[in-house]
Write a protein that holds these residues in place. Structure first.
Motif, PDB file in Angstrom:
ATOM      1  N   SER A  17       0.998  -1.063   0.231  1.00  0.00           N
ATOM      2  CA  SER A  17      -0.308  -0.336   0.079  1.00  0.00           C
ATOM      3  C   SER A  17       0.626   1.519   0.277  1.00  0.00           C
ATOM      4  N   ARG A  56      -4.918  -2.624  -6.601  1.00  0.00           N
ATOM      5  CA  ARG A  56      -6.516  -3.336  -6.643  1.00  0.00           C
ATOM      6  C   ARG A  56      -6.666  -2.403  -4.785  1.00  0.00           C
ATOM      7  N   GLU A  57      -7.732  -2.778  -4.215  1.00  0.00           N
ATOM      8  CA  GLU A  57      -8.067  -2.538  -3.139  1.00  0.00           C
ATOM      9  C   GLU A  57      -8.901  -3.633  -1.854  1.00  0.00           C
ATOM     10  N   ARG A  67      -5.764   0.403  -0.934  1.00  0.00           N
ATOM     11  CA  ARG A  67      -4.776   0.158  -2.267  1.00  0.00           C
ATOM     12  C   ARG A  67      -3.323  -0.230  -2.003  1.00  0.00           C
TER      13      ARG A  67
END
Length: 191
Positions: A17, A56-57, A67
């Motif tokens: 992240s 991507r979440e 993310r």
């Protein structure tokens, strides 16, 4: 080198992240590249728009979603081209060295204090880098790890950081000692 290359190199270690990336920069990457958190977040946005990383979440229970990012094939291609290009010479801009350069015409006391503080910071970084190196090595001794271990690149760059911080630590202490001794002799002559 652009910030994008440092971010891409850091993301080679896994899926991270923005927050995790700031921690990686604080600890591991800071020995060769500094970036403020807001710079990192802006760079992640640019890299994703350029297709060099993908995000991507991740849904988290009890915490906001986050993310996470990974390097794409295009990002790996960018790093490959970067690695093949000639490296630029090291450029140093250090305000403390400028202060030492000018110290003959200044009160040395604040410069000496800053040298001692920089030596303390370097010692703390050396300790942190030692912990990182031990974690990367695992159960292997350094020689075995360098010969057979995985992910030797982060280890080698951390070794470079260790050498830089060790040299900084030693130079700061030696310079502070020299300036302190000179100030004492000067004060003895004027008393």
């Amino acid at each position: 080198m652009a910030l994008k290359h440092a971010v891409l190199a850091a993301l080679l270690g896994g899926e991270y992240s923005g927050y995790q990336l700031t921690k990686i920069f604080d600890v591991g990457v800071s020995n060769f590249w500094y970036a403020a958190p807001q710079q990192l977040y802006a760079e992640l946005t640019r890299l994703e728009a350029d297709g060099l990383i993908t995000g991507r979440e991740v849904v988290q229970k009890g915490r906001p979603n986050k993310r996470v990012f990974t390097v794409t094939d295009a990002g790996l291609g960018e790093l490959t081209a970067f690695a093949a290009a000639p490296a630029k010479p090291l450029l140093i801009r250090d305000d403390l060295v400028v202060k030492v350069h000018a110290v003959d015409r200044l009160d040395p006391a604040p410069v000496i204090a800053q040298l001692r503080e920089r030596a303390r910071e370097a010692a703390a970084k050396l300790d942190l880098f030692g912990q990182i190196l031990a974690r990367l090595r695992g159960d292997l001794d350094e020689e075995t790890f360098l010969r057979e271990g995985e992910h030797v690149g982060p280890y080698l760059s951390c070794l470079a950081g260790c050498r830089l911080e060790r040299e900084t630590h030693d130079w700061c202490l030696q310079t502070a000692r020299t300036l302190t001794e000179r100030a004492a002799r000067t004060e003895g002559r004027t008393s």
